[in-house]
Design a protein around this motif. Structure first.
Motif, PDB file in Angstrom:
ATOM      1  N   LEU A 148      12.429  31.691 -44.501  1.00  0.00           N
ATOM      2  CA  LEU A 148      13.147  32.762 -44.891  1.00  0.00           C
ATOM      3  C   LEU A 148      11.938  33.754 -45.780  1.00  0.00           C
ATOM      4  CD1 LEU A 148      16.582  31.849 -46.152  1.00  0.00           C
ATOM      5  CD2 LEU A 148      16.121  32.570 -43.894  1.00  0.00           C
ATOM      6  N   ALA A 149      10.626  33.326 -45.616  1.00  0.00           N
ATOM      7  CA  ALA A 149       9.721  34.053 -46.105  1.00  0.00           C
ATOM      8  C   ALA A 149       9.635  34.110 -47.833  1.00  0.00           C
ATOM      9  CB  ALA A 149       9.683  35.594 -45.672  1.00  0.00           C
ATOM     10  N   GLN A 150       8.682  33.323 -48.293  1.00  0.00           N
ATOM     11  CA  GLN A 150       8.795  33.191 -49.858  1.00  0.00           C
ATOM     12  C   GLN A 150       7.724  34.441 -50.350  1.00  0.00           C
ATOM     13  OE1 GLN A 150      10.864  30.993 -51.688  1.00  0.00           O
ATOM     14  NE2 GLN A 150      11.632  31.091 -49.526  1.00  0.00           N
ATOM     15  N   PRO A 151       7.904  34.776 -51.605  1.00  0.00           N
ATOM     16  CA  PRO A 151       7.311  36.106 -52.073  1.00  0.00           C
ATOM     17  C   PRO A 151       5.834  35.724 -52.278  1.00  0.00           C
ATOM     18  CG  PRO A 151       9.278  35.491 -53.397  1.00  0.00           C
ATOM     19  CD  PRO A 151       9.111  34.561 -52.357  1.00  0.00           C
ATOM     20  N   PHE A 152       5.311  34.565 -52.544  1.00  0.00           N
ATOM     21  CA  PHE A 152       3.823  34.184 -52.994  1.00  0.00           C
ATOM     22  C   PHE A 152       3.117  34.259 -51.316  1.00  0.00           C
ATOM     23  CE2 PHE A 152       0.562  31.126 -52.424  1.00  0.00           C
ATOM     24  CZ  PHE A 152      -0.357  31.545 -53.361  1.00  0.00           C
ATOM     25  N   GLY A 153       3.691  33.534 -50.423  1.00  0.00           N
ATOM     26  CA  GLY A 153       3.304  33.711 -48.910  1.00  0.00           C
ATOM     27  C   GLY A 153       3.233  35.026 -48.612  1.00  0.00           C
ATOM     28  N   ILE A 154       3.971  35.937 -48.734  1.00  0.00           N
ATOM     29  CA  ILE A 154       4.330  37.274 -48.208  1.00  0.00           C
ATOM     30  C   ILE A 154       3.107  38.019 -48.972  1.00  0.00           C
ATOM     31  CG2 ILE A 154       5.317  39.356 -48.444  1.00  0.00           C
ATOM     32  CD1 ILE A 154       7.979  38.026 -48.067  1.00  0.00           C
ATOM     33  N   PHE A 155       2.769  37.894 -50.345  1.00  0.00           N
ATOM     34  CA  PHE A 155       1.595  38.412 -51.051  1.00  0.00           C
ATOM     35  C   PHE A 155       0.440  38.143 -50.498  1.00  0.00           C
ATOM     36  CE2 PHE A 155      -1.315  38.268 -54.602  1.00  0.00           C
ATOM     37  CZ  PHE A 155      -1.473  39.800 -54.855  1.00  0.00           C
ATOM     38  N   LEU A 156       0.183  37.027 -50.328  1.00  0.00           N
ATOM     39  CA  LEU A 156      -1.057  36.173 -50.165  1.00  0.00           C
ATOM     40  C   LEU A 156      -1.591  36.836 -48.590  1.00  0.00           C
ATOM     41  CD1 LEU A 156      -3.311  34.292 -50.490  1.00  0.00           C
ATOM     42  CD2 LEU A 156      -2.126  32.512 -49.340  1.00  0.00           C
ATOM     43  N   MET A 157      -0.631  36.676 -47.627  1.00  0.00           N
ATOM     44  CA  MET A 157      -0.831  37.207 -46.172  1.00  0.00           C
ATOM     45  C   MET A 157      -0.867  38.775 -46.095  1.00  0.00           C
ATOM     46  SD  MET A 157      -1.346  34.312 -44.734  1.00  0.00           S
ATOM     47  CE  MET A 157      -1.725  35.329 -43.176  1.00  0.00           C
ATOM     48  N   ARG A 158      -0.174  39.346 -47.001  1.00  0.00           N
ATOM     49  CA  ARG A 158      -0.150  40.927 -46.888  1.00  0.00           C
ATOM     50  C   ARG A 158      -1.675  41.285 -47.385  1.00  0.00           C
ATOM     51  NH1 ARG A 158       0.061  44.891 -50.818  1.00  0.00           N
ATOM     52  NH2 ARG A 158       0.846  46.884 -50.095  1.00  0.00           N
ATOM     53  N   GLN A 159      -2.365  40.740 -48.350  1.00  0.00           N
ATOM     54  CA  GLN A 159      -3.548  40.932 -48.894  1.00  0.00           C
ATOM     55  C   GLN A 159      -4.774  40.631 -47.708  1.00  0.00           C
ATOM     56  OE1 GLN A 159      -2.252  42.567 -51.598  1.00  0.00           O
ATOM     57  NE2 GLN A 159      -4.198  42.591 -52.027  1.00  0.00           N
ATOM     58  N   ALA A 160      -4.374  39.560 -47.137  1.00  0.00           N
ATOM     59  CA  ALA A 160      -5.304  39.348 -46.067  1.00  0.00           C
ATOM     60  C   ALA A 160      -5.168  40.289 -44.889  1.00  0.00           C
ATOM     61  CB  ALA A 160      -5.204  37.914 -45.379  1.00  0.00           C
ATOM     62  N   PHE A 161      -3.955  40.803 -44.598  1.00  0.00           N
ATOM     63  CA  PHE A 161      -4.016  41.531 -43.533  1.00  0.00           C
ATOM     64  C   PHE A 161      -4.628  43.159 -43.841  1.00  0.00           C
ATOM     65  CE2 PHE A 161      -0.101  39.023 -41.767  1.00  0.00           C
ATOM     66  CZ  PHE A 161      -0.799  38.442 -40.939  1.00  0.00           C
ATOM     67  N   MET A 162      -4.169  43.551 -45.056  1.00  0.00           N
ATOM     68  CA  MET A 162      -4.771  44.668 -45.475  1.00  0.00           C
ATOM     69  C   MET A 162      -6.464  44.781 -45.450  1.00  0.00           C
ATOM     70  SD  MET A 162      -2.360  45.932 -48.393  1.00  0.00           S
ATOM     71  CE  MET A 162      -3.117  47.120 -48.540  1.00  0.00           C
ATOM     72  N   ASN A 163      -6.877  43.620 -45.512  1.00  0.00           N
ATOM     73  CA  ASN A 163      -8.455  43.514 -45.728  1.00  0.00           C
ATOM     74  C   ASN A 163      -9.008  43.786 -44.429  1.00  0.00           C
ATOM     75  OD1 ASN A 163      -8.679  43.477 -48.403  1.00  0.00           O
ATOM     76  ND2 ASN A 163      -8.639  41.231 -48.447  1.00  0.00           N
ATOM     77  N   ILE A 164      -8.459  43.522 -43.325  1.00  0.00           N
ATOM     78  CA  ILE A 164      -8.809  43.592 -41.961  1.00  0.00           C
ATOM     79  C   ILE A 164      -9.113  45.182 -41.636  1.00  0.00           C
ATOM     80  CG2 ILE A 164      -8.630  43.340 -39.480  1.00  0.00           C
ATOM     81  CD1 ILE A 164      -6.633  40.790 -40.022  1.00  0.00           C
ATOM     82  N   PRO A 165     -10.247  45.727 -41.081  1.00  0.00           N
ATOM     83  CA  PRO A 165     -10.575  46.937 -40.618  1.00  0.00           C
ATOM     84  C   PRO A 165      -9.572  47.546 -39.683  1.00  0.00           C
ATOM     85  CG  PRO A 165     -12.561  45.779 -40.788  1.00  0.00           C
ATOM     86  CD  PRO A 165     -11.481  44.918 -40.890  1.00  0.00           C
ATOM     87  N   ASN A 166      -9.088  48.782 -39.958  1.00  0.00           N
ATOM     88  CA  ASN A 166      -8.334  49.392 -38.947  1.00  0.00           C
ATOM     89  C   ASN A 166      -8.771  49.636 -37.498  1.00  0.00           C
ATOM     90  OD1 ASN A 166      -6.326  50.042 -41.010  1.00  0.00           O
ATOM     91  ND2 ASN A 166      -7.338  52.072 -41.452  1.00  0.00           N
ATOM     92  N   ASP A 167     -10.078  49.648 -37.450  1.00  0.00           N
ATOM     93  CA  ASP A 167     -10.712  49.663 -35.915  1.00  0.00           C
ATOM     94  C   ASP A 167     -10.048  48.616 -35.011  1.00  0.00           C
ATOM     95  OD1 ASP A 167     -12.321  51.544 -36.923  1.00  0.00           O
ATOM     96  OD2 ASP A 167     -13.941  50.416 -37.151  1.00  0.00           O
ATOM     97  N   TYR A 168      -9.569  47.379 -35.630  1.00  0.00           N
ATOM     98  CA  TYR A 168      -9.191  46.168 -34.763  1.00  0.00           C
ATOM     99  C   TYR A 168      -7.943  46.784 -34.240  1.00  0.00           C
ATOM    100  CZ  TYR A 168     -12.834  43.326 -36.609  1.00  0.00           C
ATOM    101  OH  TYR A 168     -14.025  42.645 -36.948  1.00  0.00           O
ATOM    102  N   GLU A 169      -7.037  47.376 -35.177  1.00  0.00           N
ATOM    103  CA  GLU A 169      -5.562  47.681 -34.765  1.00  0.00           C
ATOM    104  C   GLU A 169      -5.743  48.755 -33.892  1.00  0.00           C
ATOM    105  OE1 GLU A 169      -1.462  49.042 -36.772  1.00  0.00           O
ATOM    106  OE2 GLU A 169      -3.271  48.517 -38.100  1.00  0.00           O
ATOM    107  N   GLU A 170      -6.544  49.693 -34.109  1.00  0.00           N
ATOM    108  CA  GLU A 170      -6.585  51.093 -33.057  1.00  0.00           C
ATOM    109  C   GLU A 170      -7.108  50.442 -31.611  1.00  0.00           C
ATOM    110  OE1 GLU A 170      -9.290  53.524 -35.153  1.00  0.00           O
ATOM    111  OE2 GLU A 170      -7.540  54.193 -36.663  1.00  0.00           O
ATOM    112  N   ALA A 171      -8.120  49.564 -31.555  1.00  0.00           N
ATOM    113  CA  ALA A 171      -8.766  49.168 -30.358  1.00  0.00           C
ATOM    114  C   ALA A 171      -7.459  48.270 -29.582  1.00  0.00           C
ATOM    115  CB  ALA A 171      -9.821  48.397 -30.573  1.00  0.00           C
ATOM    116  N   ALA A 172      -6.733  47.541 -30.080  1.00  0.00           N
ATOM    117  CA  ALA A 172      -5.723  46.975 -29.676  1.00  0.00           C
ATOM    118  C   ALA A 172      -4.566  47.769 -29.056  1.00  0.00           C
ATOM    119  CB  ALA A 172      -4.964  45.827 -30.939  1.00  0.00           C
ATOM    120  N   LYS A 173      -4.206  48.876 -29.816  1.00  0.00           N
ATOM    121  CA  LYS A 173      -3.326  49.895 -29.218  1.00  0.00           C
ATOM    122  C   LYS A 173      -3.746  50.574 -27.981  1.00  0.00           C
ATOM    123  CE  LYS A 173      -1.388  50.821 -33.863  1.00  0.00           C
ATOM    124  NZ  LYS A 173      -0.825  51.839 -34.776  1.00  0.00           N
ATOM    125  N   LEU A 174      -5.090  50.795 -28.209  1.00  0.00           N
ATOM    126  CA  LEU A 174      -5.716  51.502 -26.988  1.00  0.00           C
ATOM    127  C   LEU A 174      -5.582  50.619 -25.825  1.00  0.00           C
ATOM    128  CD1 LEU A 174      -8.872  53.232 -28.410  1.00  0.00           C
ATOM    129  CD2 LEU A 174      -6.675  54.284 -27.597  1.00  0.00           C
TER     130      LEU A 174
END
Length: 275
Positions: A148-174
């Motif tokens: 059911l997603a624990q707060p610590f895991g959400i916080f840890l993974m959110r920080q990791a996802f936010m550190n990834i440059p937007n270029d990867y996401e934009e390229a994937a959307k294209l």
């Protein structure tokens, strides 16, 4: 200048060696105690190194109790908990990090706020819920919350996802990727260090958990390893060296998981992104 540098280096090595020995001494004491006979274990003054080493203590641990069943129960709970934590926490974290929806930041603050609630406060409501669901004295209450997603895991993974440059996401959307494909095929492989960290923390927490199993479990065949070892204390009265051996055996899975995940644990997110 070189002499001063060499002297500082020697002092540093000496301090590291002394600190390592201080940390290692209790572990070595436990190892030696697990290889003693009961007479050597209770000897006064204590004899640090046993003569001879009684390696049969480790095999007798499995013969004198249901140690194998307790280990299997702990393994089931821990594996299901790790899988659930990695999947649920990463999904929710990806939504908080990369998707746009109303009250996103406010909801994330609420999630973080739940980390300040002591676990003992929620024990009675959880017990009532599991009782009404009819899952008391099963392994379900020990692993279901990780799905059911624990707060610590959400916080840890959110920080990791936010550190990834937007270029990867934009390229994937294209390329026509959906949000789930971006999460599963692009972002998740790039966050192996964070996933390894979450897996190690979850494994250690569930493998060593005592409070929840002691509340939800009543049948001996459902005991997990920590409370199983404690329950064998009376059976092994007069052979307390077996308890030490059992405790050391219970450390092996944690060491294996840490060694397996170490190469991801020590690398940064940026190096994974470059690959």
């Amino acid at each position: 200048m070189n002499r001063i540098y060499s002297f500082k280096k020697i002092i540093s090595f000496v301090l590291i060696f002394i600190s390592s020995m201080i940390m290692l001494l209790p572990f070595l004491t436990a190892v030696f105690n697990s290889l003693k006979t009961y007479a050597q274990y209770t000897m006064v003054p204590p004899k640090w190194i046993p003569e001879p080493f009684k390696w049969s203590n480790y095999s007798e641990v499995f013969q004198l109790g249901d140690f194998g069943q307790y280990t299997m129960n702990s393994l089931i709970v821990t594996v299901l908990s790790v899988i659930g934590a990695l999947l649920s926490s990463s999904m929710v974290a990806f939504a908080f990090a990369r998707l746009n929806f109303p009250f996103k930041n406010s909801l994330f603050l609420v999630v973080l706020g739940t980390m300040m609630i002591p676990p003992v406060v929620t024990i009675i409501p959880q017990f009532i819920i599991f009782k009404n669901l009819g899952v008391l004295d099963t392994l379900v209450p020990l692993w279901i919350f990780e799905w059911l997603a624990q707060p610590f895991g959400i916080f840890l993974m959110r920080q990791a996802f936010m550190n990834i440059p937007n270029d990867y996401e934009e390229a994937a959307k294209l390329e026509g990727c959906s949000p789930f494909q971006i999460y599963w095929r692009i972002f998740l492989p790039m966050c192996k260090p964070a996933l390894a960290t979450l897996a190690i923390f979850t494994f250690m927490a569930k493998w060593n958990e005592i409070l929840a199993p002691s509340i939800y479990l009543t049948s001996k065949e459902n005991y997990t390893l920590p409370i199983g070892i404690l329950s064998l204390g009376g059976q092994w009265f007069g052979n307390e060296q077996y308890l030490v051996a059992a405790a050391l055996i219970s450390l092996i899975p944690i060491l294996i998981v840490f060694l397996f995940a170490e190469k991801y644990f020590v690398h940064g997110d940026s190096s994974s992104g470059i690959k």
